[in-house]
Design an enzyme around this catalytic site. Structure first.
Site, short mmCIF file in Angstrom:
data_model
loop_
_atom_site.label_atom_id
_atom_site.label_comp_id
_atom_site.label_asym_id
_atom_site.label_seq_id
_atom_site.Cartn_x
_atom_site.Cartn_y
_atom_site.Cartn_z
N TYR A 168 5.66 64.64 -15.45
CA TYR A 168 4.83 65.81 -15.11
C TYR A 168 3.63 65.91 -16.06
O TYR A 168 2.49 66.09 -15.63
CB TYR A 168 5.68 67.10 -15.14
CG TYR A 168 4.81 68.30 -14.91
CD1 TYR A 168 4.31 68.58 -13.64
CD2 TYR A 168 4.41 69.13 -15.98
CE1 TYR A 168 3.45 69.66 -13.43
CE2 TYR A 168 3.56 70.20 -15.78
CZ TYR A 168 3.09 70.46 -14.50
OH TYR A 168 2.22 71.51 -14.30
N ARG A 212 4.20 76.55 -26.46
CA ARG A 212 3.55 77.82 -26.84
C ARG A 212 3.61 78.85 -25.71
O ARG A 212 3.78 80.04 -25.94
CB ARG A 212 2.10 77.50 -27.21
CG ARG A 212 1.27 78.68 -27.65
CD ARG A 212 -0.22 78.34 -27.56
NE ARG A 212 -0.60 78.06 -26.17
CZ ARG A 212 -1.76 77.53 -25.80
NH1 ARG A 212 -2.65 77.19 -26.70
NH2 ARG A 212 -2.04 77.32 -24.53
N ARG A 225 7.25 79.96 -13.87
CA ARG A 225 6.90 78.53 -13.91
C ARG A 225 7.77 77.92 -14.99
O ARG A 225 7.84 78.46 -16.11
CB ARG A 225 5.42 78.35 -14.26
CG ARG A 225 4.51 78.71 -13.10
CD ARG A 225 3.09 78.54 -13.48
NE ARG A 225 2.78 79.31 -14.69
CZ ARG A 225 1.57 79.63 -15.10
NH1 ARG A 225 0.55 79.26 -14.40
NH2 ARG A 225 1.37 80.31 -16.21
N PHE A 285 -14.86 65.61 -30.46
CA PHE A 285 -14.41 66.17 -29.18
C PHE A 285 -12.91 65.91 -28.97
O PHE A 285 -12.19 66.78 -28.48
CB PHE A 285 -15.25 65.54 -28.05
CG PHE A 285 -14.73 65.79 -26.68
CD1 PHE A 285 -14.93 67.01 -26.06
CD2 PHE A 285 -14.04 64.80 -25.99
CE1 PHE A 285 -14.44 67.24 -24.78
CE2 PHE A 285 -13.55 65.03 -24.71
CZ PHE A 285 -13.75 66.26 -24.11
C1 IN0 Z 1 -8.88 68.50 -22.21
C2 IN0 Z 1 -8.37 68.30 -23.60
C3 IN0 Z 1 -8.83 67.02 -24.27
C4 IN0 Z 1 -9.91 67.01 -25.09
C5 IN0 Z 1 -10.28 65.84 -25.75
C6 IN0 Z 1 -9.60 64.67 -25.57
C7 IN0 Z 1 -8.50 64.63 -24.73
C8 IN0 Z 1 -7.78 63.44 -24.54
C9 IN0 Z 1 -6.68 63.42 -23.70
C10 IN0 Z 1 -6.34 64.55 -22.99
C11 IN0 Z 1 -7.00 65.74 -23.18
C12 IN0 Z 1 -8.10 65.80 -24.04
O1 IN0 Z 1 -8.60 69.39 -24.47
C13 IN0 Z 1 -8.51 70.70 -23.96
C14 IN0 Z 1 -8.60 71.71 -25.11
C15 IN0 Z 1 -8.80 73.14 -24.61
O2 IN0 Z 1 -9.10 73.36 -23.48
N1 IN0 Z 1 -8.58 74.11 -25.46
C16 IN0 Z 1 -8.62 75.54 -25.13
C17 IN0 Z 1 -7.62 76.22 -25.96
C18 IN0 Z 1 -6.40 76.61 -25.21
O3 IN0 Z 1 -5.59 77.24 -25.85
O4 IN0 Z 1 -6.29 76.36 -24.01
C19 IN0 Z 1 -9.89 76.25 -25.48
O5 IN0 Z 1 -10.16 77.24 -24.82
O6 IN0 Z 1 -10.56 75.89 -26.43
C20 IN0 Z 1 -7.27 70.90 -23.13
O7 IN0 Z 1 -6.37 71.63 -23.52
N2 IN0 Z 1 -7.20 70.27 -21.89
C21 IN0 Z 1 -8.23 69.46 -21.40
C22 IN0 Z 1 -8.64 69.62 -20.08
C23 IN0 Z 1 -9.71 68.89 -19.58
C24 IN0 Z 1 -10.37 68.01 -20.42
CL1 IN0 Z 1 -11.73 67.14 -19.81
C25 IN0 Z 1 -9.97 67.82 -21.74
C26 IN0 Z 1 -6.05 70.58 -21.00
C27 IN0 Z 1 -4.88 69.58 -21.00
C28 IN0 Z 1 -3.88 70.04 -19.93
C29 IN0 Z 1 -4.15 69.53 -22.33
C30 IN0 Z 1 -5.34 68.16 -20.65
#
Ligand code: IN0
Length: 413
Positions: A168, A212, A225, A285
C-alpha cells in the site's frame, strides 16, 4: 509564528522562524501571472505550507513539473480519501485518472475546503500539465496510472500483513519517489536513482504519516481509515480502534513502538538515496522531509498522545530543520541526534526493545562512519547557556526601554 512564550522557551527557533516568514513573503510575490499557473502555485501554498517553500527553491523547469506532480497526487489522494464517494464511482475515477490529466475540461467535485477548490478547478492543473516538457508529462502519467490502480486495489482490500502495508505504501508514496527520481533525471540535473532506493524514501515518509495520523484516520467520518497492519496490531488488541481507549494504553504504546521500529528499516536506504544527490536544491527538497520524518518518529515513539490528539514537531523546530538542512553532513547530524532521542526513550521492558535498539545503533554507526558528526549544533541537547543569554539580552532591552522612558520624562520637567 509561534507565541512569545514558545520563543522564550526555544530561543533558537526565533531566527529560523523569521527567515521562514520572509521566505513565505518572497514566495507569495513570485507567483506567476498566467491564471492557471497562479492557481497551481497558490494552491500548492495552501495545501502544503512549509513544503511549498522547499519546492519553490528548485529551478523553474523542475519546480513547475514538481508543483504539478504534487497537485495531481493531492487530487488523486482527495478522491481516494473521500469516504462519502461510493466504491463503484470511486474505483473507475482512480483507474482512469492518468487520462483525465490530459483533458482540459475534466473535473470531479469531491473533498472539502482547499481540496474541494483543487478538485473544482482541476482544469487549471491540466492546462499547466499540458505545458510541461514531454519527459515530465510521461513520468507523471506513468506514476499516476500505477498509483490510481494500486489505490483502487486497496479500496476493497484491508492492510492485513506487513507485506500488504509495504505494498500500500508503495502505491501511495514509494511511487512518488520513483516519479520524482524520473523528474530529476528528466531535468538532466541528476542520475536516475534505483527504484528500490526511491521506493524506500517514499515508504519512510508515508509510514511516519500513518503512525502520526492514527487518531485522525480512525475517527474519520463516515468510515474509519485503517492503515496499520493487522499483523502488528493484533498482537496487542482485538480491534484497531481499541488502541485509543485508556484501558489499553500500555498495549497501545507497545504497538506504536513496533510500528516505529518497522519504519526504521528504511532509514539506511533513505540515507543512501540522499547521499547520491548532486544538485543542492534537489538535495534540500528531498532531505528536509526526511529529517522531519525521523524527528516526528522520535516525538511519537513511546508517546501515548499519538492516541489522544496530534503529535507534531513544533513550528519552530520545523523552521530549524528547513534552515539547517543543507548538506549530507547536516542530514547525518540530524539522523544521529534524533536516533539518540529515540534511544533514550526505549524502555527495556518493551517487547521490541532489542530490535529497536539494534536498528538505532545501525543508524548511528552509519552517521558516525560518515565522519560528519563534528562541529555541529545538536537538535536534541538544549543549549542552556544560550537560553540564559537570550533571557539576559531581553532583560537588558526591557531595562533600556524603561531607562530611556524615565530619562525622557525627567528632561521634560
Ligand atoms: C512528497 C514528499 C517527498 C519530497 C521529496 C522527496 C521525496 C521522495 C520520495 C517520496 C516523497 C518525497 O514530501 C512531502 C512532504 C510534505 O508534503 N510535507 C507536508 C507536511 C505534512 O505534515 O504533510 C507539508 O505541508 O509541508 C510528502 O509528504 N509527500 C509528497 C507528495 C508529493 C511529492 Cl511530489 C513529494 C506525500 C507522501 C505520501 C509522503 C509521498
Amino acid at each position: 509564528m509561534g507565541s512569545l512564550g514558545a520563543i522564550l522557551k526555544h530561543p533558537d527557533d526565533l531566527y529560523p522562524l523569521l527567515k521562514l516568514k520572509m521566505a513565505a513573503r518572497h514566495a507569495e510575490k513570485q507567483i506567476p501571472s498566467e491564471p492557471h499557473w497562479a492557481f497551481c502555485y497558490s494552491m500548492l501554498h495552501r495545501v502544503s505550507r512549509s513544503f511549498a517553500l522547499v519546492i519553490q527553491q528548485l529551478g523553474t523547469e523542475l519546480r513547475n513539473a514538481v508543483c504539478i506532480f504534487y497537485l495531481i497526487l493531492r487530487a488523486l489522494d482527495t478522491v481516494e480519501d473521500d469516504t462519502s464517494i461510493p466504491t463503484e464511482v470511486k474505483v473507475p475515477i482512480l483507474i482512469a485518472f492518468h487520462r483525465h490529466i490530459y483533458d482540459r475540461n475534466w473535473h470531479f467535485s469531491c473533498g472539502t475546503k482547499d481540496y474541494k477548490v483543487l478538485m473544482d478547478q482541476f482544469h487549471d492543473v491540466s492546462a499547466a500539465f499540458l505545458e510541461l516538457g514531454k519527459g515530465y508529462q510521461e513520468a507523471i502519467e506513468d506514476i499516476t496510472k500505477r498509483m490510481g490502480a494500486g489505490m483502487a486495489k486497496f479500496i476493497c482490500k484491508e492492510v492485513e500483513t506487513i507485506d500488504d502495508y509495504d505494498e500500500y505504501c508503495h502505491y501511495v508514496a514509494g511511487l512518488v519517489g520513483l516519479g520524482l527520481s524520473k523528474l530529476f533525471h528528466a531535468s538532466e540535473l541528476e542520475d536516475l536513482a534505483s527504484d528500490s532506493l526511491s521506493n524506500s524514501t517514499g515508504l519512510f515518509l508515508q509510514k511516519t504519516n500513518i503512525i502520526r495520523d492514527y487518531l485522525e484516520d480512525i475517527n474519520e467520518i463516515p468510515k474509519s481509515r485503517m492503515f496499520w497492519p493487522r499483523e502488528i496490531w493484533s498482537k496487542y488488541v482485538n480491534k484497531l480502534e481499541d488502541l485509543k481507549y485508556d484501558e489499553n494504553s500500555v498495549k497501545a504504546v507497545q504497538c506504536l513502538n513496533e510500528m516505529v521500529t518497522n519504519s526504521l528499516i528504511h532509514v539506511d536506504d533513505c540515507l543512501k538515496y540522499m547521499s547520491a544527490l548532486r544538485e543542492p536544491a534537489i538535495f534540500r527538497f528531498c532531505a528536509i522531509p526526511q529529517v522531519m520524518a525521523i524527528g516526528t518518529l522520535a516525538m511519537c515513539y513511546n508517546n501515548i498522545n499519538v492516541f489522544r490528539g496530534v503529535v507534531k514537531m513544533r513550528r519552530g523546530l520545523t523552521a530549524q530543520v528547513i534552515h539547517r538542512t543543507k548538506t549530507m553532513a547536516d542530514v547525518y547530524g540530524a539522523f544521529f541526534d534524533f536516533s539518540c532521542m529515540l534511544k533514550s526513550k526505549v524502555d527495556k521492558n518493551d517487547p521490541n526493545a532489542t530490535k529497536t535498539l539494534s536498528s538505532l545503533e545501525a543508524v548511528q554507526k552509519t552517521c558516525r562512519e560518515s565522519g560528519a558528526l563534528n562541529k555541529r549544533k545538536s537538535y536534541v541537547l538544549r543549549n542552556e547557556l544560550k537560553y540564559n543569554s537570550v533571557l539576559i539580552v531581553l532583560l537588558f532591552i526591557i531595562l533600556s526601554v524603561i531607562f530611556a522612558y524615565l530619562s525622557a520624562n525627567r528632561s521634560s520637567y
